[in-house]
Scaffold this active site. Structure first.
Site, PDB file in Angstrom:
ATOM      1  CD  GLU A  65      -2.775  -1.286  -0.031  1.00 43.87           C
ATOM      2  OE1 GLU A  65      -2.896  -0.325  -0.811  1.00 43.87           O
ATOM      3  OE2 GLU A  65      -3.271  -2.405  -0.268  1.00 43.87           O
ATOM      4  CG  HIS A  77      -0.908   1.105  -4.508  1.00 44.63           C
ATOM      5  ND1 HIS A  77      -0.774   0.820  -5.835  1.00 44.63           N
ATOM      6  CD2 HIS A  77      -1.444  -0.012  -3.934  1.00 44.63           C
ATOM      7  CE1 HIS A  77      -1.209  -0.431  -6.058  1.00 44.63           C
ATOM      8  NE2 HIS A  77      -1.615  -0.956  -4.903  1.00 44.63           N
TER       9      HIS A  77
HETATM   10 ZN   LIG Z   1      -2.676  -2.743  -4.737  1.00 42.51          ZN
END
Ligand SMILES: [Zn+2]
Ligand SMILES: Nc1ncnc2c1ncn2[C@@H]1O[C@H](COP(=O)(O)OP(=O)(O)OP(=O)(O)O)[C@@H](O)[C@H]1O
Length: 730
Positions: A557, A560
């Site tokens: 995460e 991202h």
């Molecule tokens: Zn992802």
């Protein structure tokens, strides 16, 4: 987003045995009789009456009424469960001579016209004497003697199994015995059946006197014995009285219902139609005065409101409009997705003009019976015309006015549509009746319905834009307590595609969440929470995720998030979390500054890069051998964007400014060229993401660790971490 593939998705399983226990234990605790009788057996046996045993009393309305379970009242143990009524009479007669005569007469006793064997039976029906006997004081004094009397009684020639499972067979057998048959006859059977059942009662019993003698009950205790009986009697009497009362009540209700049924049948042989017609129609033609709903209540659909404004003016004063010869539409079609406020708008039109509002749903007219739908339409319009000016609203117009071929499922739909058309043609424009129809599928409507003179005005009610969503959120926030720090616009930006009804639900869920958490006000946190819940399903706090998977998710995460943060054309980050929700183990949410009507090439590429960030992070941190399945939906997303860029948006130099709609029908060369281009776009995107994550490895690590500590970080917190500052301890 770290998506859970089905192979690794942990499942919460409840053992079947737990479920079974959960469903059955209450019954088992309260009573053991009949819990295992199958529904079929129930059906077979219920018209008759369950023999009143000590635990179960069955009413003709089929509900079981149980006395609280009392382990002391176990007739079987005493051997008394198989006793005939005649035996009871004798017992009582012998024990309490003259008892029947002296007994206080209850005010509501009634005479049975079928004489039973004893006065007692005639008056009170069958009582379970032995449970009362056991609860009497005598039993406590002479448990032994009484037990042995009872065990003697056990050998009387009766074959009744009153406890345990009931079968159809045992049931029939039981009917041949006498005492319970009597009880049944008295409680539910009509009198001729009673006569039949009572005919062959034959009980010749030894007197209790004899028994008492053989068992040597001392003289001195015989009085106590009798008193015990008397006590027991009174208790049993009260119980029977209650049961009889409720039986009587149920019978009365059934009788009244029967009368109604017969009346209906006499009035109209097509009973079901008549019933449905009246009930359905009454509800359809009851106008609702909509004073309280006005345009003020409908937010974010300004254009629709403006278009409907003239209809309101017309309803306020129909004559004024038609004097000049102008024609107003008779029917207005509100077209839009579910929950965007079509019904609300129609109500607001009636409310603004202060006229009656007739609501009908298209599905109400869809009838299996000939002429019913049509007659409902007729009635609706008759009522409306009598009360003009007014608004008739037909929700789900497509289900009555759809282009259906006549199918067995909708045999009379044509008739209903024709009736609707006839009614709409049948009144003059200045009569002041406005018909508003609502549909989600205008293309499904019968062409005849949208011709001039019918539903000839279409008003679109779209999903609200960011401004509309902000207004709707503000409107519903004002109905609850919310913190000053709440910024409806941020929520509005994150809820692209939400309808008015969904936004209302969002605010409501946030309020519920705040209440559950014991907060006094709704804050951004609750609003974000309920937004995520609606978008992605509920949080799965109960899921135990081991540290290794948590760490992978945290790095994925933050991958991202780092790409989003350091890519110029990416959307701003709103939040990152490693809290499992719906099918995902974590996600990063980005927030467009505005609804995006158009997207640039750079923006599309940035979206692809952000999608790639998750897998790239896994690869860089854990090595190629340890990449996971968690990036599948990221790749889906990136591939979709790349494909659209190539085949729809003319953003590939090689394939040029041309659209390729049905790729399956293209020549093999073109197909492979398209594939090639998509592949290149994706590979370049992957490389860009890798470059960014390598450059910002330190920030990446910090962010992942912060996520592992705090689980969820908002935009500000992410910024603090990425600037290398310390997060305040929460
Ligand atoms: Zn992802
Ligand atoms: N634009 C809006 N402004 C305020 N509230 C709205 C709006 N849209 C929907 N709502 C809320 O959502 C509820 C449901 O909306 P409504 O029934 O009017 O939608 P609809 O378009 O008729 O839906 P359907 O097509 O499912 O019948 C309304 O009662 C209202 O509380």
């Amino acid at each position: 987003m770290f998506s859970l593939s089905s192979t690794v998705q942990p499942q919460v399983t409840v053992p079947l045995s737990h479920l079974i226990n959960a469903f059955h234990s209450p019954k088992n605790i309260s009573v053991s009789v009949n819990t295992s009788v199958s529904p079929k057996q129930h059906r077979d046996t219920v018209p008759e009456h369950e023999a009143p045993s000590s635990e179960v009393i069955v009413h003709p309305n089929l509900s079981y009424m149980r006395k609280p379970f009392d382990p002391a009242l176990n007739l079987k143990d005493l051997g008394l469960s198989e006793l005939k009524i005649g035996q009871i009479d004798k017992l009582v007669e012998n024990l309490l001579p003259g008892f029947y005569k002296d007994k206080r007469v209850s005010s509501c006793w009634h005479t049975s016209h079928i004489s039973a064997q004893s006065f007692f039976e005639n008056k009170y029906g069958h009582l379970d004497m032995f449970s009362t006997l056991r609860s009497s004081s005598l039993y406590r004094q002479h448990p032994k003697t009484l037990r042995s009397i009872c065990s003697d009684l056990q050998y009387f020639p009766v074959f009744i199994q009153s406890r345990g499972f009931k079968t159809l067979k045992s049931r029939t057998r039981r009917l041949q015995s006498t005492s319970e048959r009597l009880a049944e006859a008295q409680n539910i059977a009509p009198s001729f059946v009673k006569g039949f059942l009572l005919r062959d009662r034959g009980t010749d019993l030894e007197s209790l006197d004899k028994l008492m003698k053989t068992k040597n009950i001392p003289e001195a205790h015989q009085d106590a014995f009798k008193t015990g009986f008397a006590e027991g009697f009174l208790k049993a009497q009260a119980l029977t009285q209650k049961t009889n009362d409720s039986l009587r009540r149920t019978r009365l209700i059934l009788f009244v219902l029967l009368l109604f049924g017969i009346y209906g049948l006499l009035k109209n042989p097509f009973l079901s139609v008549r019933f449905r017609t009246t009930t359905g129609l009454d509800s359809a033609v009851d106008p609702v005065q909509m004073k309280n709903v006005t345009f003020e209540h409908v937010k974010g659909v300004e254009e629709a409101k403006q278009e409907l404004q003239e209809v309101v003016e017309f309803l306020k004063n129909p004559q004024k409009f038609t004097v000049l010869g102008g024609k107003l539409p008779k029917g207005i079609l509100l077209v839009g997705p579910p929950g965007t406020g079509k019904t609300l708008l129609a109500r607001a039109v009636a409310g603004e003009a202060d006229v009656p509002f007739y609501y009908a749903s298209g599905s109400e007219f869809d009838e299996m019976f000939v002429g019913v739908g049509a007659s409902r339409i007729r009635n609706l319009f008759r009522e409306a015309k009598a009360n003009a000016p007014c608004v008739i609203f037909i929700d789900e117009l497509d289900s009555v006015g759809g282009k259906r071929i006549e199918s067995p499922m909708h045999p009379y739909s044509r008739q209903t549509i024709n009736q609707l058309l006839a009614e709409m043609d049948g009144f003059k424009p200045n009569e002041g009746v406005i018909i508003i129809g609502a549909t989600n599928f205008p293309e499904a409507l019968d062409n005849a319905l949208i011709r001039p003179g019918r539903f000839d005005m279409q008003v679109t009610v779209p999903r609200p834009d960011v401004k509309g969503r902000t207004e709707i959120l503000k409107w519903y926030l004002n109905k609850i307590k919310f913190d000053k720090s709440v910024d409806p616009e941020i929520i509005a930006r994150g809820t692209v595609g939400f309808s008015g009804a969904e936004l209302e639900n969002l605010v409501n869920q946030a309020a519920l969440k705040a209440a559950v958490d014991g907060k006094e006000m709704v804050t951004m946190k609750e609003l974000e929470f309920s937004k995520d819940k609606i978008l992605m399903g509920p949080e799965r706090r109960s899921v135990e995720i081991d540290n290794k998977n948590k760490t992978i998710t945290a790095y994925h995460e933050s991958g991202h998030a780092i790409i989003a943060y350091y890519t110029k054309d990416a959307m701003p980050i709103n939040k990152a979390t490693i809290m499992p929700r719906g099918p995902t183990l974590g996600h990063v949410s980005l927030l467009p500054e505005n609804d995006r009507w158009n997207e640039t090439r750079a923006q599309l590429l940035a979206q692809m890069d952000v999608s790639m960030g998750g897998r790239v992070a896994e690869e860089l941190i854990f090595g190629t051998d340890h990449i996971t399945t968690g990036a599948s939906s990221d790749f889906d997303n990136a591939t979709k964007i790349a494909k659209r860029m190539v085949t729809k948006f003319g953003m590939s130099e090689k394939l040029g400014v041309m659209t390729y709609s049905d790729t399956g029908k293209l020549s093999p060369e073109t197909q492979s060229a398209i594939e090639q281009e998509i592949r290149i776009l994706l590979r370049e995107s992957y490389e860009r993401a890798k470059h960014i994550l390598k450059t910002h490895a330190k920030e990446h690590k910090n962010l992942a660790e912060a996520l592992l500590t705090y689980e969820t970080l908002d935009a500000k917190e992410i910024q603090i971490v990425l600037e290398g500052k310390k997060l305040e301890v929460r």
